[in-house]
Design a protein around this motif. Structure first.
Motif, short mmCIF file in Angstrom:
data_model
loop_
_atom_site.label_atom_id
_atom_site.label_comp_id
_atom_site.label_asym_id
_atom_site.label_seq_id
_atom_site.Cartn_x
_atom_site.Cartn_y
_atom_site.Cartn_z
N GLY A 71 0.60 -0.80 0.02
CA GLY A 71 -0.11 -0.01 0.19
C GLY A 71 1.22 0.89 -0.14
O GLY A 71 2.34 1.22 0.19
N ASN A 73 -0.64 3.58 1.93
CA ASN A 73 0.13 4.23 3.07
C ASN A 73 -0.35 2.92 4.30
O ASN A 73 -0.39 2.06 3.95
CB ASN A 73 -1.23 5.30 3.72
CG ASN A 73 -2.45 4.87 3.02
OD1 ASN A 73 -3.10 3.60 3.10
ND2 ASN A 73 -3.54 5.78 2.42
N LEU A 74 -0.25 3.51 5.49
CA LEU A 74 -0.18 2.70 6.82
C LEU A 74 -2.10 1.55 6.45
O LEU A 74 -1.37 0.15 6.77
CB LEU A 74 -0.64 3.48 8.20
CG LEU A 74 -0.25 2.04 9.30
CD1 LEU A 74 0.86 1.06 8.78
CD2 LEU A 74 -0.16 2.99 10.30
N GLN A 75 -3.06 2.10 5.72
CA GLN A 75 -4.37 1.52 6.19
C GLN A 75 -4.12 0.70 4.85
O GLN A 75 -4.93 -0.58 5.08
CB GLN A 75 -5.49 2.03 6.13
CG GLN A 75 -6.85 1.49 6.35
CD GLN A 75 -6.88 1.10 7.20
OE1 GLN A 75 -6.66 1.47 8.51
NE2 GLN A 75 -8.01 -0.18 7.44
N GLU A 76 -3.48 1.00 3.78
CA GLU A 76 -3.46 -0.33 2.89
C GLU A 76 -2.48 -1.00 2.85
O GLU A 76 -2.82 -1.88 2.47
CB GLU A 76 -2.85 1.07 1.39
CG GLU A 76 -4.04 1.84 0.59
CD GLU A 76 -3.64 2.57 -0.42
OE1 GLU A 76 -2.50 2.68 -1.04
OE2 GLU A 76 -4.01 3.69 -0.51
N ASN A 77 -1.09 -0.53 3.48
CA ASN A 77 -0.85 -1.74 4.39
C ASN A 77 -0.79 -3.65 5.23
O ASN A 77 -0.68 -3.89 4.52
CB ASN A 77 0.37 -0.72 4.77
CG ASN A 77 2.02 -0.72 3.46
OD1 ASN A 77 1.59 -1.31 2.92
ND2 ASN A 77 2.34 0.20 3.73
N ILE A 78 -2.39 -2.62 6.02
CA ILE A 78 -3.16 -3.21 6.18
C ILE A 78 -3.64 -3.90 6.25
O ILE A 78 -3.44 -6.02 5.94
CB ILE A 78 -3.72 -2.89 7.74
CG1 ILE A 78 -2.19 -1.79 9.12
CG2 ILE A 78 -4.09 -3.30 8.69
CD1 ILE A 78 -3.30 -1.21 9.37
N GLU A 79 -4.42 -3.97 4.98
CA GLU A 79 -5.02 -4.55 4.22
C GLU A 79 -4.89 -5.28 3.09
O GLU A 79 -5.20 -6.34 3.27
CB GLU A 79 -6.22 -3.46 3.13
CG GLU A 79 -7.00 -2.29 3.94
CD GLU A 79 -7.76 -1.53 3.18
OE1 GLU A 79 -7.38 -1.57 1.76
OE2 GLU A 79 -8.49 -0.68 3.97
N ARG A 80 -3.34 -5.27 2.52
CA ARG A 80 -2.88 -5.70 1.66
C ARG A 80 -1.73 -6.35 2.44
O ARG A 80 -0.68 -7.34 1.98
CB ARG A 80 -1.58 -4.66 1.05
CG ARG A 80 -2.84 -4.67 0.43
CD ARG A 80 -3.40 -4.58 -1.41
NE ARG A 80 -3.97 -3.98 -2.43
CZ ARG A 80 -4.41 -4.12 -3.27
NH1 ARG A 80 -4.62 -5.84 -3.11
NH2 ARG A 80 -5.74 -3.55 -3.65
N ASN A 81 -1.83 -6.99 3.72
CA ASN A 81 -0.43 -7.35 4.67
C ASN A 81 1.07 -7.11 4.03
O ASN A 81 1.96 -7.73 4.12
CB ASN A 81 -0.79 -8.83 4.36
CG ASN A 81 -0.33 -9.58 5.75
OD1 ASN A 81 -0.82 -9.09 7.38
ND2 ASN A 81 0.07 -11.03 5.34
#
Length: 270
Positions: A71, A73-81
């Protein structure tokens, strides 16, 4: 071109390769393909958002594209693991690679992962088997595979979609069997010595090109691909079109033996 990039240390390239603003697989897909259709799921457990996969057109060629997805940003990175696939990500990739072979579509892969996800759930669902299966099956595919390391190329997590006829690296990407932090914690018993570790790991595009592991370095602007994504994408597309033109005249048997011989030569000591 971009001579200042030649003065960067290996650790400088590690930092650039991990920049949260660095272009992702999806960014390159959007810039180099038309009519891209994302396909989901491994038909066994679930979809894995850390792997993006689908079919699209590059120039006149219909291709299958598979890549790790981080991702911005942080939120996208969490969603994409954080771009770290579970077993179902590798099984989704394999499903689409077998489909590509069935319909005689070349395969393009984009590598950008710190490594495969090493959590308990991933191990329960057969992480090691899923990666090993991909290595076996990719080695036998009768369509050409062109691989690009666009950020981090971490260990088996990268190699699980990285058995290519041609392997390219963006200038400031890295590719290694372990992270600098992992190596320094094992060899130096101190994970804070990652800068020193990266100096000896031969993980940069230039190191790997000189070792005949990588076939092509795609140049980047100073400060990284994030400074001019379209320029880098255009260079990637140009290379893909050149190679796909070449492979139009190559038999399936030659494609398989070329890939086999490429990996047999890696690590040869004279």
């Amino acid at each position: 071109m971009h001579n200042n990039n030649l003065n960067l240390s290996p650790y400088d390239r590690v930092v650039i390769s991990r920049d949260i603003k660095r272009p992702t697989t999806q960014d390159y897909i959007n810039l180099i393909t038309s009519n891209f259709i994302e396909l989901h799921g491994d038909r066994m457990y679930r979809d894995d958002p850390s792997i993006v996969a689908g079919i699209g057109k590059i120039g006149k060629h219909s291709v299958t594209i598979i890549g790790h997805q981080k991702g911005n940003n942080l939120q996208e990175n969490i969603e994409r693991n954080f771009g770290m696939p579970h077993p179902e990500g590798y099984r989704k990739a394999l499903r689409l690679m077998k489909q590509a072979e069935k319909f005689n579509r070349p395969i393009i892969t984009f590598i950008d992962t710190p490594g495969a996800y090493c959590g308990l759930e991933a191990e329960k669902r057969g992480q090691g088997e899923a990666i090993a299966r991909n290595l076996l099956e990719m080695s036998k595919l009768s369509v050409p595979i062109i691989t690009f390391v666009i950020g981090e190329g971490g260990s088996g997590g990268a190699l699980g979609i990285g058995v290519g006829n041609k392997i390219c690296m963006l200038e400031n990407s890295i590719y290694s069997v372990i992270s600098p932090e992992g190596l320094s914690s094992i060899l130096f018993k101190d994970s804070s010595k990652s800068k020193e570790a990266s100096e000896v790991m031969k993980l940069t595009s230039y190191d790997l090109y000189n070792l005949n592991i990588v076939d092509k370095i795609i140049k980047e602007p100073i400060d990284g691909a994030q400074k001019d994504v379209k320029l880098v994408a255009d260079n990637i597309k140009l290379y893909i079109l050149e190679e796909l033109g070449y492979y139009e005249n190559i038999s399936k048997e030659e494609i398989i033996s070329q890939r086999y011989n490429k990996f047999r030569e890696i690590g040869r000591c004279l």
